[in-house]
Design an enzyme around this catalytic site. Structure first.
Site, PDB file in Angstrom:
ATOM      1  N   CYS A 114     -74.320 -18.822 -66.752  1.00  0.00           N
ATOM      2  CA  CYS A 114     -73.194 -17.882 -66.643  1.00  0.00           C
ATOM      3  C   CYS A 114     -72.034 -18.247 -67.565  1.00  0.00           C
ATOM      4  O   CYS A 114     -71.166 -17.422 -67.840  1.00  0.00           O
ATOM      5  CB  CYS A 114     -72.703 -17.806 -65.205  1.00  0.00           C
ATOM      6  SG  CYS A 114     -73.914 -17.076 -64.112  1.00  0.00           S
ATOM      7  N   HIS A 251     -65.517 -14.696 -65.851  1.00  0.00           N
ATOM      8  CA  HIS A 251     -66.911 -14.425 -65.506  1.00  0.00           C
ATOM      9  C   HIS A 251     -66.913 -13.718 -64.153  1.00  0.00           C
ATOM     10  O   HIS A 251     -66.178 -14.094 -63.248  1.00  0.00           O
ATOM     11  CB  HIS A 251     -67.686 -15.745 -65.428  1.00  0.00           C
ATOM     12  CG  HIS A 251     -69.039 -15.586 -64.836  1.00  0.00           C
ATOM     13  ND1 HIS A 251     -69.917 -14.609 -65.256  1.00  0.00           N
ATOM     14  CD2 HIS A 251     -69.674 -16.267 -63.832  1.00  0.00           C
ATOM     15  CE1 HIS A 251     -71.025 -14.699 -64.551  1.00  0.00           C
ATOM     16  NE2 HIS A 251     -70.910 -15.685 -63.680  1.00  0.00           N
ATOM     17  N   ASN A 281     -73.114  -9.835 -60.909  1.00  0.00           N
ATOM     18  CA  ASN A 281     -73.049 -10.996 -61.806  1.00  0.00           C
ATOM     19  C   ASN A 281     -74.112 -10.824 -62.887  1.00  0.00           C
ATOM     20  O   ASN A 281     -75.309 -10.950 -62.618  1.00  0.00           O
ATOM     21  CB  ASN A 281     -73.287 -12.273 -60.988  1.00  0.00           C
ATOM     22  CG  ASN A 281     -73.212 -13.542 -61.830  1.00  0.00           C
ATOM     23  OD1 ASN A 281     -73.211 -13.488 -63.060  1.00  0.00           O
ATOM     24  ND2 ASN A 281     -73.151 -14.676 -61.172  1.00  0.00           N
TER      25      ASN A 281
HETATM   26  N1  ACO Z   1     -76.416 -10.623 -46.223  1.00  0.00           N
HETATM   27  C1  ACO Z   1     -76.071 -11.058 -44.993  1.00  0.00           C
HETATM   28  N2  ACO Z   1     -75.882 -12.353 -44.709  1.00  0.00           N
HETATM   29  C2  ACO Z   1     -76.067 -13.234 -45.691  1.00  0.00           C
HETATM   30  C3  ACO Z   1     -76.428 -12.847 -47.008  1.00  0.00           C
HETATM   31  C4  ACO Z   1     -76.622 -11.478 -47.237  1.00  0.00           C
HETATM   32  N3  ACO Z   1     -76.956 -10.988 -48.460  1.00  0.00           N
HETATM   33  N4  ACO Z   1     -76.529 -13.942 -47.783  1.00  0.00           N
HETATM   34  C5  ACO Z   1     -76.225 -14.991 -47.005  1.00  0.00           C
HETATM   35  N5  ACO Z   1     -75.954 -14.563 -45.746  1.00  0.00           N
HETATM   36  C6  ACO Z   1     -75.579 -15.358 -44.573  1.00  0.00           C
HETATM   37  C7  ACO Z   1     -76.017 -16.785 -44.685  1.00  0.00           C
HETATM   38  O1  ACO Z   1     -77.361 -16.923 -44.277  1.00  0.00           O
HETATM   39  C8  ACO Z   1     -75.067 -17.477 -43.745  1.00  0.00           C
HETATM   40  O2  ACO Z   1     -75.512 -17.278 -42.445  1.00  0.00           O
HETATM   41  P1  ACO Z   1     -75.440 -18.461 -41.362  1.00  0.00           P
HETATM   42  O3  ACO Z   1     -73.977 -18.759 -41.241  1.00  0.00           O
HETATM   43  O4  ACO Z   1     -76.066 -17.841 -40.163  1.00  0.00           O
HETATM   44  O5  ACO Z   1     -76.213 -19.584 -41.973  1.00  0.00           O
HETATM   45  C9  ACO Z   1     -73.773 -16.666 -43.899  1.00  0.00           C
HETATM   46  O6  ACO Z   1     -74.163 -15.402 -44.499  1.00  0.00           O
HETATM   47  C10 ACO Z   1     -72.736 -17.329 -44.780  1.00  0.00           C
HETATM   48  O7  ACO Z   1     -73.359 -17.752 -45.995  1.00  0.00           O
HETATM   49  P2  ACO Z   1     -72.562 -18.484 -47.123  1.00  0.00           P
HETATM   50  O8  ACO Z   1     -73.486 -18.797 -48.245  1.00  0.00           O
HETATM   51  O9  ACO Z   1     -71.760 -19.608 -46.545  1.00  0.00           O
HETATM   52  O10 ACO Z   1     -71.555 -17.318 -47.547  1.00  0.00           O
HETATM   53  P3  ACO Z   1     -70.382 -17.372 -48.571  1.00  0.00           P
HETATM   54  O11 ACO Z   1     -69.168 -16.847 -47.967  1.00  0.00           O
HETATM   55  O12 ACO Z   1     -70.310 -18.700 -49.285  1.00  0.00           O
HETATM   56  O13 ACO Z   1     -70.834 -16.290 -49.671  1.00  0.00           O
HETATM   57  C11 ACO Z   1     -71.864 -16.227 -51.862  1.00  0.00           C
HETATM   58  C12 ACO Z   1     -72.053 -16.419 -50.347  1.00  0.00           C
HETATM   59  C13 ACO Z   1     -71.432 -14.788 -52.092  1.00  0.00           C
HETATM   60  C14 ACO Z   1     -73.176 -16.523 -52.557  1.00  0.00           C
HETATM   61  C15 ACO Z   1     -70.782 -17.198 -52.388  1.00  0.00           C
HETATM   62  O14 ACO Z   1     -71.041 -18.481 -51.896  1.00  0.00           O
HETATM   63  C16 ACO Z   1     -70.690 -17.273 -53.879  1.00  0.00           C
HETATM   64  O15 ACO Z   1     -70.318 -16.325 -54.547  1.00  0.00           O
HETATM   65  N6  ACO Z   1     -70.965 -18.439 -54.461  1.00  0.00           N
HETATM   66  C17 ACO Z   1     -70.760 -18.721 -55.875  1.00  0.00           C
HETATM   67  C18 ACO Z   1     -71.727 -18.019 -56.747  1.00  0.00           C
HETATM   68  C19 ACO Z   1     -71.297 -18.294 -58.175  1.00  0.00           C
HETATM   69  O16 ACO Z   1     -70.189 -18.652 -58.487  1.00  0.00           O
HETATM   70  N7  ACO Z   1     -72.149 -18.144 -59.097  1.00  0.00           N
HETATM   71  C20 ACO Z   1     -71.658 -18.399 -60.458  1.00  0.00           C
HETATM   72  C21 ACO Z   1     -72.585 -18.977 -61.250  1.00  0.00           C
HETATM   73  S1  ACO Z   1     -73.975 -17.976 -61.246  1.00  0.00           S
HETATM   74  C22 ACO Z   1     -74.893 -18.492 -62.604  1.00  0.00           C
HETATM   75  O17 ACO Z   1     -74.615 -19.422 -63.330  1.00  0.00           O
HETATM   76  C23 ACO Z   1     -76.172 -17.765 -62.831  1.00  0.00           C
END
Ligand code: ACO
Length: 324
Positions: A114, A251, A281
């Site tokens: 990314c 990004h 993304n």
């Molecule tokens: N729908 C419903 N629930 C979901 C989903 C979904 N699509 N995905 C995860 N959950 C659930 C999880 O299972 C978890 O449930 P649990 O508490 O029962 O275990 C809950 O939601 C919370 O999950 P988290 O991963 O803690 O959620 P978070 O608030 O962190 O959001 C996300 C997730 C959107 C992925 C976030 O962490 C994020 O954006 N991370 C960074 C991604 C990033 O920066 N990428 C950049 C680089 S990408 C690259 O280089 C290719």
């Protein structure tokens, strides 16, 4: 005399197929509300069957050339950022070179996931400053839909496909930050954190292209601090500060990361280009797509000071400060 790499044109390509969040409700246990609330994403584009990264890149490149009033043979080099190439080799950049009918110069790919476009831009700038090239086509292009595990709700809802391109041209500057062009860059990586985001396939391991695996919440914790720090470092290198910035062009991974970084930098969201709701993304394509949108919407004007910042697999992260 100071040489600057000045932006001469910008182009984009988005596949026709629009995939709304509701699509994922039918394949995994998720909801439109969850995806919007946690990521800010409303829809994304997926490439059509048979549509490749090089085809999307070439279309974006043609638009950038036309925007610059240039022909492919006016370009000396192509630097293309992707993690989703058509083939293991040759580079997508050489495929684009051939597709554009460019019969001289050189072309190569950069892989920093990314953060790829920031790394590509910095490499292109170095080619110009060292006299290796006068005009460089810099492209970010991805088909992440092809490496998504459509049974993994924590990743499949986040990514999209697309391409964006910029033309950089050598120009004489005064050596001050009033010059147009790239003013500074800051690049970083830390391979100890590679398990946070990787693809579980590859040539020398299992000869598969593999699927994306991400520890989203761990990555999230790293992202805001590192992005704000790299943006500030890029600005500080040339004696600029957050108040000087007209536009942050981040990004586009997650609206909460974008907001958190802007807050840390003390820049209001009105001065941030946001496309994550429409594109998801798109990895290395997200910054050039955001530059294209910012320009098209009349937000980014000639002379504006921009900071682009990105983080991705590696981890690799960085920022570029440039005056449009
Ligand atoms: N729908 C419903 N629930 C979901 C989903 C979904 N699509 N995905 C995860 N959950 C659930 C999880 O299972 C978890 O449930 P649990 O508490 O029962 O275990 C809950 O939601 C919370 O999950 P988290 O991963 O803690 O959620 P978070 O608030 O962190 O959001 C996300 C997730 C959107 C992925 C976030 O962490 C994020 O954006 N991370 C960074 C991604 C990033 O920066 N990428 C950049 C680089 S990408 C690259 O280089 C290719």
């Amino acid at each position: 005399m100071t040489i600057r790499a000045v932006v001469k044109g910008v182009g984009h390509y988005l596949p026709e197929r629009v995939v709304e969040n509701s699509y994922f409700e039918s394949i995994v246990d998720t909801s439109d509300e969850w995806i919007r609330a946690r990521s800010g994403i409303e829809r994304r584009r997926f490439a059509a069957e048979g549509e490749t990264t090089s085809q999307m890149a070439a279309t974006a490149a043609r638009e950038a050339l036309s925007d610059a009033g240039l022909d492919a043979n006016d370009i000396d080099a192509i630097v293309l950022a992707t993690s989703t190439p058509d083939l293991t080799f040759p580079s997508v950049a050489t495929m684009v070179q051939s597709e554009l009918g460019m019969t001289h110069g050189f072309a190569f790919d950069v892989q920093a996931v990314c953060a790829g476009f920031v790394f590509a831009l910095t490499n292109a700038n170095a080619l110009i400053l060292s006299g290796q090239a006068k005009r460089v086509l810099v492209i970010g292009a991805e088909t992440f839909s092809r490496i998504l595990d459509m049974t993994d709700r924590s990743t499949c809802v986040l990514f999209g496909d697309g391409a964006g391109a910029l033309i950089l041209e050598a120009a004489e500057g005064t050596g001050t930050t009033e010059d147009r062009g790239i003013l500074s860059a800051d690049l970083n990586s830390d391979g100890r954190m590679r398990e946070m985001l990787y693809v579980d396939g590859g040539v020398s391991t299992n000869q598969q292209s593999g699927f994306l695996r991400m520890q989203g919440n761990q990555l999230f914790r790293q992202a805001v601090g590192k992005l704000a720090e790299t943006a500030e470092t890029a600005l500080t290198k040339v004696g600029l500060c957050d108040d000087d910035v007209d536009w942050i062009v981040p990004h586009q991974a997650n609206i909460r990361i974008i907001q958190g970084t802007a807050k840390k930098l003390g820049v209001p969201m009105e001065r941030v280009i946001v496309t994550v709701q429409e594109h998801g993304n798109t990895s290395a394509a997200s910054i050039p797509l955001a530059l294209y949108e910012g320009r098209k919407q009349g937000k980014i004007k000639d002379g504006d000071l921009l900071v682009t910042e990105a983080i991705g697999g590696g981890l690799a992260w960085g920022a570029v400060a440039l005056r449009w």
